[in-house]
Design a protein around this motif. Structure first.
Motif, PDB file in Angstrom:
ATOM      1  N   GLN A 163     -27.810  52.205  33.333  1.00 36.36           N
ATOM      2  CA  GLN A 163     -27.545  53.222  32.567  1.00 36.36           C
ATOM      3  C   GLN A 163     -28.833  53.767  31.702  1.00 36.36           C
ATOM      4  O   GLN A 163     -29.049  55.028  31.507  1.00 36.36           O
ATOM      5  CB  GLN A 163     -26.640  52.496  31.509  1.00 36.36           C
ATOM      6  CG  GLN A 163     -25.278  52.312  31.682  1.00 36.36           C
ATOM      7  CD  GLN A 163     -24.345  51.682  30.683  1.00 36.36           C
ATOM      8  OE1 GLN A 163     -25.025  51.465  29.392  1.00 36.36           O
ATOM      9  NE2 GLN A 163     -23.347  51.375  31.216  1.00 36.36           N
ATOM     10  N   ALA A 164     -29.875  53.053  31.431  1.00 38.29           N
ATOM     11  CA  ALA A 164     -30.848  53.597  30.642  1.00 38.29           C
ATOM     12  C   ALA A 164     -32.170  52.551  30.950  1.00 38.29           C
ATOM     13  O   ALA A 164     -32.167  51.397  31.175  1.00 38.29           O
ATOM     14  CB  ALA A 164     -30.790  53.534  29.106  1.00 38.29           C
ATOM     15  N   SER A 165     -33.232  52.887  30.910  1.00 34.69           N
ATOM     16  CA  SER A 165     -34.686  52.210  30.812  1.00 34.69           C
ATOM     17  C   SER A 165     -35.318  52.199  29.761  1.00 34.69           C
ATOM     18  O   SER A 165     -35.497  53.197  28.858  1.00 34.69           O
ATOM     19  CB  SER A 165     -35.428  52.883  31.988  1.00 34.69           C
ATOM     20  OG  SER A 165     -34.785  53.023  33.188  1.00 34.69           O
ATOM     21  N   ASP A 166     -35.994  51.075  29.321  1.00 32.77           N
ATOM     22  CA  ASP A 166     -36.655  51.014  28.204  1.00 32.77           C
ATOM     23  C   ASP A 166     -38.109  51.059  28.708  1.00 32.77           C
ATOM     24  O   ASP A 166     -38.517  51.217  29.705  1.00 32.77           O
ATOM     25  CB  ASP A 166     -36.744  49.646  27.823  1.00 32.77           C
ATOM     26  CG  ASP A 166     -35.119  49.575  27.216  1.00 32.77           C
ATOM     27  OD1 ASP A 166     -34.455  50.396  26.791  1.00 32.77           O
ATOM     28  OD2 ASP A 166     -34.581  48.353  27.155  1.00 32.77           O
ATOM     29  N   ALA A 167     -39.101  50.971  27.745  1.00 29.94           N
ATOM     30  CA  ALA A 167     -40.422  51.170  27.959  1.00 29.94           C
ATOM     31  C   ALA A 167     -40.968  49.783  28.862  1.00 29.94           C
ATOM     32  O   ALA A 167     -40.509  48.864  28.815  1.00 29.94           O
ATOM     33  CB  ALA A 167     -41.354  51.153  26.736  1.00 29.94           C
TER      34      ALA A 167
END
Length: 360
Positions: A163-167
């Motif tokens: 769904q989403a990527s972090d740093a």
């Protein structure tokens, strides 16, 4: 006069060696860069580690380029001295082939020591580091392929969705579907990150705070497991285990190992620095040309002898690694052939029995 002549010969030889090795490095880097760029374009390598990988591979291949560059530099330097009449002037001054051979072997000494340092110590360590960087680059490429908001296939059996990527290497809202012969495996996790096992060479996706569903579609026998931390292979569910790389083992470890491949690698490392004085001795008679033959008259023959010598070393190394050549014999007979050839050519050049270090 002798010190001045020595400095002149050393300066000319090392200048040509630097020029030749720069050309060889440029050719190698161009070829290797094209291969790595193709892997980056296909998503198999991460582009941010490309320059680091090239630098490490260059150090490894430098041990092979040094003997070749020095041999070619000697051929060019001695060929120019023959064509310009400098050898005739030296002979008229009482400096014969024996004294020239001294200068050649003196110039070969630093190159031999540098090649030995690279072959026995530096190159194995850098080779192991390059393998780890290469596997890290492949692992990073796997992470970059997991684009948020879309389904990503890893082979024919694994599908990812993020769904989403972090740093860094963090991901949120991860879905994994794995097809297996005994049923499908579905995993959902709140968070995930990529983990790299440098020792084993495996790439894992570490999932945290999620659930695992085992079963066969269309049947009601699904099993549900909750987990705090779960780890799966990042590439098609299969581990990436590199083959045993003896080039990355230390020389001391090879000395203690008893396998045929370890012995072959050990003898190869010893052969590379020894090849420098062997080729230097061979270059003196091979570069000899008559006044009207031109500077590069013997260059083709000299290169042919070099190719035969290096191919013979590689061929015997392969036989030794396969157990088809005695380990105690090693690669020493291969070195004896160009030495005997150089000795025979020197005797023929002088037309009489001759001791190489006797004043000519």
């Amino acid at each position: 006069m002798i010190p001045v002549l020595t400095r002149h010969f050393l300066a000319e030889t090392y200048r040509l060696t630097g020029a030749v090795i720069a050309i060889l490095i440029l050719v190698y880097l161009s070829n290797r860069l094209a291969r790595y760029l193709a892997d980056v374009a296909s998503g198999e390598l991460a582009g941010n580690l490309l320059l680091t990988l090239l630098g490490l591979k260059l150090v490894v291949v430098l041990v092979l380029l040094l003997p070749a560059a020095f041999y070619l530099a000697l051929l060019l330097a001695l060929g120019r001295m023959h064509s310009d009449g400098e050898m005739v002037a030296l002979a008229a001054s009482g400096i014969g082939p024996g004294r020239v051979l001294r200068y050649v072997l003196l110039a070969a000494l630093p190159v031999t020591l540098l090649t030995g340092l690279l072959a026995l110590g530096t190159a194995p360590w850098v080779s192991g580091l390059a393998d780890r960087v290469l596997l890290q680059a492949r692992s990073t490429a796997v992470l970059s392929a997991l684009a948020p908001g879309r389904f990503t296939e890893a082979g024919r059996d694994v599908v990812y969705h993020v769904q989403a990527s972090d740093a860094g290497s963090g991901m949120r809202g991860v879905f994994v579907h794995i097809q297996r012969p005994d049923g499908d495996l579905v995993i959902r996790a709140a968070r995930a990150r990529l983990e790299f096992d440098a020792e084993r060479g495996d790439r894992y996706l570490v999932l945290e705070q999620g659930s695992r569903y085992d079963g066969t579609p269309g049947q009601g026998d699904y099993r549900v497991y909750a987990f705090d931390r779960y780890r799966v292979h990042a590439d098609s569910g299969r581990p990436v285990t590199p083959r045993a790389n003896h080039e990355a083992l230390s020389t001391a470890a090879l000395w203690q190992a008893g396998s045929a491949r370890a012995q072959a690698e050990l003898h190869w490392r010893l052969a590379l620095p020894l090849a420098v004085p062997v080729l230097a001795l061979l270059a003196v008679p091979v570069s000899h040309a008559r006044p009207r033959q031109g500077r590069y008259a013997r260059l083709l023959l000299a290169l042919l002898l070099f190719v035969v010598y290096y191919n013979a070393l590689g061929g015997v190394r392969t036989l030794l690694a396969g157990g088809q050549w005695p380990a105690w014999l090693g690669l020493w007979p291969v070195h004896a052939l160009p030495l005997l050839l150089g000795w025979a050519l020197l005797r023929r050049q002088l037309g009489r029995p001759w001791l190489p270090f006797r004043r000519g």
